[in-house]
Design a protein around this motif. Structure first.
Motif, short mmCIF file in Angstrom:
data_model
loop_
_atom_site.label_atom_id
_atom_site.label_comp_id
_atom_site.label_asym_id
_atom_site.label_seq_id
_atom_site.Cartn_x
_atom_site.Cartn_y
_atom_site.Cartn_z
N GLU A 105 1.01 -1.36 -0.01
CA GLU A 105 -0.06 0.00 0.16
C GLU A 105 0.97 1.15 -0.11
OE1 GLU A 105 -3.45 2.27 2.52
OE2 GLU A 105 -2.83 0.25 2.98
N LEU A 106 1.96 1.24 0.74
CA LEU A 106 2.72 2.51 0.74
C LEU A 106 3.56 2.62 -0.48
CD1 LEU A 106 4.61 1.68 4.20
CD2 LEU A 106 2.93 3.44 3.89
N GLU A 107 3.86 1.61 -1.26
CA GLU A 107 4.43 1.67 -2.44
C GLU A 107 3.36 2.42 -3.51
OE1 GLU A 107 5.65 -2.14 -3.43
OE2 GLU A 107 7.88 -1.92 -2.39
N ASN A 108 2.16 1.93 -3.26
CA ASN A 108 1.22 2.55 -4.25
C ASN A 108 0.86 3.96 -4.21
OD1 ASN A 108 0.60 0.24 -5.71
ND2 ASN A 108 -1.01 -0.53 -4.19
N ARG A 109 1.08 4.45 -2.74
CA ARG A 109 0.76 5.87 -2.36
C ARG A 109 2.07 6.61 -2.94
NH1 ARG A 109 -0.96 5.43 4.12
NH2 ARG A 109 -3.11 4.44 3.71
N LEU A 110 3.00 6.03 -2.84
CA LEU A 110 4.21 6.78 -3.35
C LEU A 110 4.19 7.09 -4.99
CD1 LEU A 110 7.14 8.01 -2.87
CD2 LEU A 110 8.10 5.62 -3.37
N LEU A 111 3.68 5.89 -5.41
CA LEU A 111 3.62 5.95 -7.04
C LEU A 111 2.63 7.24 -7.38
CD1 LEU A 111 4.17 5.24 -9.89
CD2 LEU A 111 2.32 3.48 -9.59
N ILE A 112 1.50 7.29 -6.59
CA ILE A 112 0.11 8.17 -6.84
C ILE A 112 0.92 9.51 -6.47
CG2 ILE A 112 -2.01 9.29 -5.88
CD1 ILE A 112 -2.61 6.05 -5.42
N ALA A 113 1.92 9.83 -5.49
CA ALA A 113 2.38 11.07 -5.08
C ALA A 113 3.35 11.59 -6.22
CB ALA A 113 3.26 10.87 -3.60
N LYS A 114 3.93 10.65 -6.66
CA LYS A 114 4.90 10.94 -7.94
C LYS A 114 4.07 11.55 -9.05
CE LYS A 114 8.71 8.07 -6.72
NZ LYS A 114 9.60 6.85 -7.30
N ASP A 116 1.24 12.89 -9.00
CA ASP A 116 0.69 14.24 -8.51
C ASP A 116 1.57 15.22 -8.80
OD1 ASP A 116 -1.71 13.07 -7.73
OD2 ASP A 116 -1.42 12.91 -5.81
N VAL A 117 2.85 15.04 -8.31
CA VAL A 117 4.08 15.98 -8.80
C VAL A 117 3.97 16.38 -10.31
CG1 VAL A 117 6.28 16.45 -8.41
CG2 VAL A 117 4.95 15.39 -6.64
N GLY A 118 3.95 15.24 -11.17
CA GLY A 118 3.91 15.48 -12.24
C GLY A 118 2.90 16.37 -13.05
N THR A 119 1.88 16.05 -12.57
CA THR A 119 0.51 16.57 -12.94
C THR A 119 0.66 18.18 -12.39
OG1 THR A 119 -0.63 14.65 -12.79
CG2 THR A 119 -1.91 16.71 -12.78
N ALA A 120 0.91 18.45 -11.36
CA ALA A 120 1.21 19.90 -10.71
C ALA A 120 2.09 20.66 -11.58
CB ALA A 120 1.44 19.82 -9.35
N SER A 191 4.36 22.58 -4.73
CA SER A 191 4.82 22.51 -3.34
C SER A 191 4.16 21.24 -2.47
CB SER A 191 4.82 23.85 -2.66
OG SER A 191 5.60 24.60 -3.13
N GLN A 192 2.82 21.30 -2.56
CA GLN A 192 1.88 20.48 -1.65
C GLN A 192 2.24 19.06 -2.18
OE1 GLN A 192 -1.88 21.89 -2.19
NE2 GLN A 192 -1.91 23.52 -0.76
N ALA A 193 2.22 18.95 -3.67
CA ALA A 193 2.32 17.52 -4.16
C ALA A 193 3.95 17.03 -3.96
CB ALA A 193 2.51 17.63 -5.84
N GLU A 194 4.96 18.04 -3.86
CA GLU A 194 6.13 17.31 -3.42
C GLU A 194 6.45 17.18 -2.00
OE1 GLU A 194 8.65 20.56 -5.01
OE2 GLU A 194 9.08 19.88 -6.77
N ALA A 195 5.82 17.60 -1.26
CA ALA A 195 5.65 17.51 0.44
C ALA A 195 4.80 16.08 0.47
CB ALA A 195 4.67 18.74 1.04
N SER A 196 3.74 15.81 -0.29
CA SER A 196 3.24 14.59 0.04
C SER A 196 4.10 13.59 -0.64
CB SER A 196 1.85 14.68 -0.87
OG SER A 196 0.91 15.53 -0.42
N LEU A 197 4.60 13.85 -1.65
CA LEU A 197 5.55 12.76 -2.18
C LEU A 197 6.66 12.44 -1.07
CD1 LEU A 197 6.97 11.11 -4.50
CD2 LEU A 197 8.31 13.07 -5.30
N LYS A 198 7.53 13.52 -0.35
CA LYS A 198 8.37 13.30 0.66
C LYS A 198 7.92 12.64 1.90
CE LYS A 198 10.94 17.58 0.00
NZ LYS A 198 11.51 18.77 0.50
N ILE A 199 6.43 12.79 2.18
CA ILE A 199 5.61 11.81 3.14
C ILE A 199 5.77 10.49 2.68
CG2 ILE A 199 3.59 11.55 4.35
CD1 ILE A 199 3.38 14.62 4.24
N ALA A 200 5.19 10.22 1.25
CA ALA A 200 4.99 8.89 0.92
C ALA A 200 6.37 8.18 0.91
CB ALA A 200 4.49 8.97 -0.34
N GLU A 201 7.52 8.90 0.48
CA GLU A 201 8.99 8.47 0.59
C GLU A 201 9.29 8.00 2.05
OE1 GLU A 201 10.75 10.46 -3.27
OE2 GLU A 201 10.91 11.41 -1.39
#
Length: 391
Positions: A105-114, A116-120, A191-201
């Motif tokens: 589940e954590l790997e899936n969340r990381l993929l989504i976060a990445k 989201d960063v690309g979309t942003a 910035s929000q998407a990158e913060a979420s990415l860091k949290i997922a990582e």
């Protein structure tokens, strides 16, 4: 026959009365008794008076606690896939893996976060393009408005045409402002998407728990397959390099304890461990027990195991003084005395004593360094009797 028995009994009693130096009275006026006394001095053993370090100290019991410990809990939720250590295992800070939580589940969340960063970032590119378009259109409208303003001043265009040009300029300026706000919004979304990415990582990294200290495992609470959530206790660690030695003293000694200076000897079941400094004393005295806590730090002492009881010998002060064995000091009505051997004669000395340590008594007054005191046979001696020194 009857008279012979009486004479024999009298002779035996007389011999007992004058044997040794047991008293001044028995046979002192009898010439034969005096001769017997001279022939039978008290056998004694002597010791030369010397100097020794005496300490003012107190013995108490205390215990040991870990200087550093850690209750390691899961930082993420999910099923435990592995608990890699057991009770007693040694752990190294930043190296030893303690346990792992399932990462699917954590790997899936990381993929989504990445994603989201690309979309942003893509949204920002669109917003910046729209801003550039709005600024270009606004520039054309501003030029037209300026021209209409000059023509209107010359009376060459109507009021309606001039007003229309002015409104178009204001509208273009507003569109530029909207485009700029959209660019700022997209930047914030990045910035929000990158913060979420860091949290997922970080969450994915936290799925693998690593030891925060050097030490050993003292408790294992969870097993593989069990479900955990953030904050669930899994293992307990204790450090080994440092141990806190903790004990309590009566309140009257509070001013005698100076952290960083006052020392204590520690032993386990009579086996000495070493001498250590008191590092901390409690800032208050317990109102009920009238005691205060003190602590010392033990480093790299293998026998100093957290939870173990120990004997503390707290040394408040020390000084050098004349030393004699405790048994050489005799209590009399006149005070404390010792017997000194001088040329085969026992001489009584009234003395003033000080500290007592380890079977030795400090003599403050009444003796000099190098004199010989009776340490055996002193209870049979009196002032002026003859003594024979046993080798």
């Amino acid at each position: 026959m009857k008279n012979s028995g009486i004479l024999f009994l009298w002779a035996a009693v007389s011999a007992l009365a004058v044997s040794g130096c047991g008293g001044k009275g028995g046979g002192a006026e009898d010439g034969g008794a005096a001769k017997t006394l001279a022939d039978n001095p008290v056998r004694v053993r002597v010791e030369t008076v010397g100097k020794k370090i005496f300490e003012r100290r107190m013995n108490v019991q205390g215990s040991l606690e870990s200087y550093e410990s850690a209750v390691v809990s899961s930082r993420v939720g999910g099923p435990l896939t592995d608990v890699c250590v057991d009770v007693g295992d040694e752990v190294k800070k930043g190296e030893t893996v303690l346990f792992k939580v399932d990462t699917v589940e954590l790997e899936n969340r990381l993929l989504i976060a990445k994603e989201d960063v690309g979309t942003a970032w893509a949204s920002l590119a669109v917003a910046e393009a729209n801003l550039a378009k709005a600024e270009a259109e606004a520039e054309k409208i501003r030029l037209d408005a300026d021209r209409y303003e000059r023509l209107h001043a010359d009376g060459r265009v109507s009021d309606s045409e001039y007003e229309t040009a002015s409104v178009n300029r204001k509208t273009a300026d507003a569109q530029v402002a909207v485009a700029e706000a959209n660019v700022r919004l997209c930047s914030q979304q990045i910035s929000q998407a990158e913060a979420s990415l860091k949290i997922a990582e970080r969450n994915l990294s936290d799925a693998t728990a690593v030891s925060p200290i050097d030490g050993y495992v003292s408790e294992r609470v969870k097993e593989p397959g069990e479900q955990v959530s953030p904050g669930t206790h899994v293992v307990t660690l204790n450090g080994t390099d440092k141990v806190k030695a903790i004990a309590f003293l009566p309140s009257q000694y509070y001013s005698d304890v100076i952290p960083g200076e006052t020392e204590f000897d520690l032993s386990f079941r009579g086996e000495p461990v070493g001498r250590f400094k008191i590092s901390v004393k409690s800032p208050v005295v317990d109102m009920t027990l009238r005691t205060f806590e003190f602590r010392g730090i033990l480093e790299n002492v293998p026998s100093a195991v957290p939870g173990r009881m120990g004997d503390f010998k707290v040394v408040f002060s020390s000084r050098e003084g004349l030393s004699v064995p405790d048994e050489s000091v005799i209590e009399r009505r006149a005070g404390k005395i010792v017997f000194v051997e001088e040329n085969g004669i026992a001489r009584e000395r009234i003395v003033k004593t000080g500290l007592r340590n380890d079977g030795r008594t400090e003599i403050v007054e009444g003796l000099s360094d190098g004199e010989k005191v009776l340490v055996e046979g002193q209870f049979l001696a009196y002032d002026g009797c003859r003594v024979s020194i046993a080798k």
